[in-house]
Design an enzyme around this catalytic site. Sequence first.
Site, short mmCIF file in Angstrom:
data_model
loop_
_atom_site.label_atom_id
_atom_site.label_comp_id
_atom_site.label_asym_id
_atom_site.label_seq_id
_atom_site.Cartn_x
_atom_site.Cartn_y
_atom_site.Cartn_z
N GLU A 294 3.38 -4.34 -13.99
CA GLU A 294 2.24 -4.52 -13.07
C GLU A 294 1.99 -5.99 -12.80
O GLU A 294 1.99 -6.81 -13.74
CB GLU A 294 1.00 -3.87 -13.71
CG GLU A 294 0.10 -3.19 -12.72
CD GLU A 294 0.76 -2.00 -12.04
OE1 GLU A 294 1.35 -2.18 -10.97
OE2 GLU A 294 0.69 -0.89 -12.60
N SER B 41 -5.02 11.66 13.37
CA SER B 41 -5.06 12.08 11.98
C SER B 41 -6.37 12.83 11.76
O SER B 41 -7.43 12.35 12.19
CB SER B 41 -4.98 10.85 11.07
OG SER B 41 -5.08 11.25 9.73
N LEU C 274 -2.35 4.41 -5.33
CA LEU C 274 -1.13 5.22 -5.26
C LEU C 274 -0.32 4.91 -4.00
O LEU C 274 0.54 5.68 -3.59
CB LEU C 274 -1.49 6.71 -5.31
CG LEU C 274 -2.30 7.13 -6.54
CD1 LEU C 274 -2.70 8.59 -6.45
CD2 LEU C 274 -1.53 6.86 -7.82
N SER D 100 -1.60 3.44 1.63
CA SER D 100 -1.48 2.60 2.83
C SER D 100 -0.03 2.22 3.11
O SER D 100 0.40 2.23 4.26
CB SER D 100 -2.38 1.38 2.73
OG SER D 100 -2.28 0.78 1.47
N GLU E 149 3.32 -5.66 6.23
CA GLU E 149 2.02 -5.31 5.68
C GLU E 149 1.06 -6.51 5.72
O GLU E 149 -0.15 -6.33 5.62
CB GLU E 149 2.15 -4.73 4.27
CG GLU E 149 1.01 -3.77 3.98
CD GLU E 149 1.30 -2.73 2.91
OE1 GLU E 149 2.45 -2.28 2.79
OE2 GLU E 149 0.36 -2.36 2.19
N ASP F 24 6.02 -1.28 -3.83
CA ASP F 24 5.54 -0.03 -3.25
C ASP F 24 6.53 0.49 -2.21
O ASP F 24 6.84 1.68 -2.17
CB ASP F 24 4.17 -0.24 -2.61
CG ASP F 24 3.17 -0.82 -3.61
OD1 ASP F 24 3.47 -0.77 -4.82
OD2 ASP F 24 2.13 -1.33 -3.18
C1 GLA Z 1 -0.27 -3.67 -5.37
C2 GLA Z 1 0.84 -4.34 -4.57
C3 GLA Z 1 2.16 -4.26 -5.33
C4 GLA Z 1 2.01 -4.78 -6.75
C5 GLA Z 1 0.82 -4.12 -7.43
C6 GLA Z 1 0.54 -4.69 -8.81
O1 GLA Z 1 -0.04 -2.29 -5.46
O2 GLA Z 1 0.97 -3.73 -3.33
O3 GLA Z 1 3.16 -4.98 -4.63
O4 GLA Z 1 1.89 -6.18 -6.76
O5 GLA Z 1 -0.36 -4.24 -6.66
O6 GLA Z 1 1.61 -4.45 -9.66
#
Ligand code: GLA
Length: 371
Positions: free
Chosen positions: A15, A49, A106, A109, A141, A152
Site C-alpha cells: 500500500e 447510468s 475498491l 472510479s 486519470e 489499480d
Molecule cells: C489509491 C491509488 C493507487 C495506490 C493506492 C495506495 O488507490 O489509486 O495507485 O497508490 O491508493 O496503495
Amino acid sequence: MGQVAVPGRVNLIGEHIDYHDLPVLPMALGRRIEVDWTAREDAWVNAASVGFEARAFRLEAGIEPWEAGDWGNYVKAGAVAAMQQWRLTRGAELRVRSTLPAAAGLSSSTALMTACTLALLEANGIQARFEELMAVLPEGEYFVGTRGGGMDHAAVLASREGCALRVEFAPIRVEPVPVPSGWAFFVADSGVKAEKSAAVKAQYNERRFAGQRAAARLGFAGIRQALEKADVDELRRMAESRLEAMERGCFLHVIGEAQRVRDAVRAMQEGDAQRFGERLNESHDSLRNLLRVSCAELDRLVEAAVESGALGARLTGAGFGGAAVVFCLEEKAERVAEGIERRFYGGAAGTRLFRAFPSAGALELTARAGA
Ligand code: GLA
C-alpha cells in the site's frame, strides 16, 4: 454493439508504494462495472447510468471536465486517455451498470474510467494491448485530478481468475500468483466514505511527496533507488537520524512495505497462511503508525477481524476510510464473518461485508467473451 466489463480490485498488500515504482499484490473482484456500447456515426458520446443524470460530450481536442465530483468526468477521462494514443472518429452510446460500491477503496472510479476507454476503443474497432493501455490510463486519470500510481489499472485489466497479481512498475510487468485453495478473503466496508475529495487527495499527495523528499534528502533519486543501493537496516538508521517526522514516517513505511510484499508473495507461493496473515497485520500497523492513513473505524474493523479468527487484516486502498481486506482460512470463514458482523456491524452487515474471490480482469473477461 458490444459490452465491456471491468472489475474492481482489492489490494492484498503493498500500500502506498506503487507510486514509488515498487511491486504490489492486488487481485480483481467479482464485482464489476459493465458498459454496453453502440457506436455512433458522429463524435458524440452519450453516457447513461441508473441513478445519475445522463451526460453528453463530443470527442475533440481540449475536452474540459465538468464540476468536480461529476460522475461524467470519469467517462471523459476514459475518452481523454484513449485519445492520447489513438484516433477516435466515432462516439458511442454508453450504458453503465455497476455492482461495485463507490468510494470504498475498491477502485470503482478506475473501473469506470477504464471501461469507458475500452468501450470507446471497441466502438472504433481498436484492440489495445495491456502495455499500451498502461501507458495512457494512469495518466488519463489526472484528468479527474487524482495522481495515483498504476496498481489499480494493472489489477483491473490483467488479473487472472484464481490468482492475485504481482505488479512491477517501470517497466510494467505482471505475474499471476495462484491463491492457495483453502484461503479466503473478505472485503469489509468501514462505512467512512473515502471519496477522492479535495481533502483526501491533498493528504494522499502529501504522503507521496514526503516519501520522495525523504529519498532526496538521503541522497537517492527515489525510494526504489535507495533500496537498490543500500541495505534496509542502514536506510532505517539514516532515516532515524536525518529525517523529520513526516518524511521519516513515509520513508520507513515504504521500505518496510516493500519487504513485506516480497515475503507475502513467497508465503502465498508456499501456502504459508500464517506468515501471509502476519505480513497483512504488520502492513496495517505501518499504515496506521508510520504513514498515518488509517482512521478509528478502520482500526476497529481490523481489530474485530483478528479477534474473530482472521489470520490477517488491513486497510486496503488509499485509506482515510474505505474498506479493509480480511484474510482467513476457508474452514474459519463463516465464523470470521459472523464475528465481524457482531463485533463491528452490530449484528447486521448487509452488503458491507462480502467474500472476495480472486477474479478475472477485463482482458481475460474480453478474451472469454470473444472465444
Ligand atoms: C489509491 C491509488 C493507487 C495506490 C493506492 C495506495 O488507490 O489509486 O495507485 O497508490 O491508493 O496503495
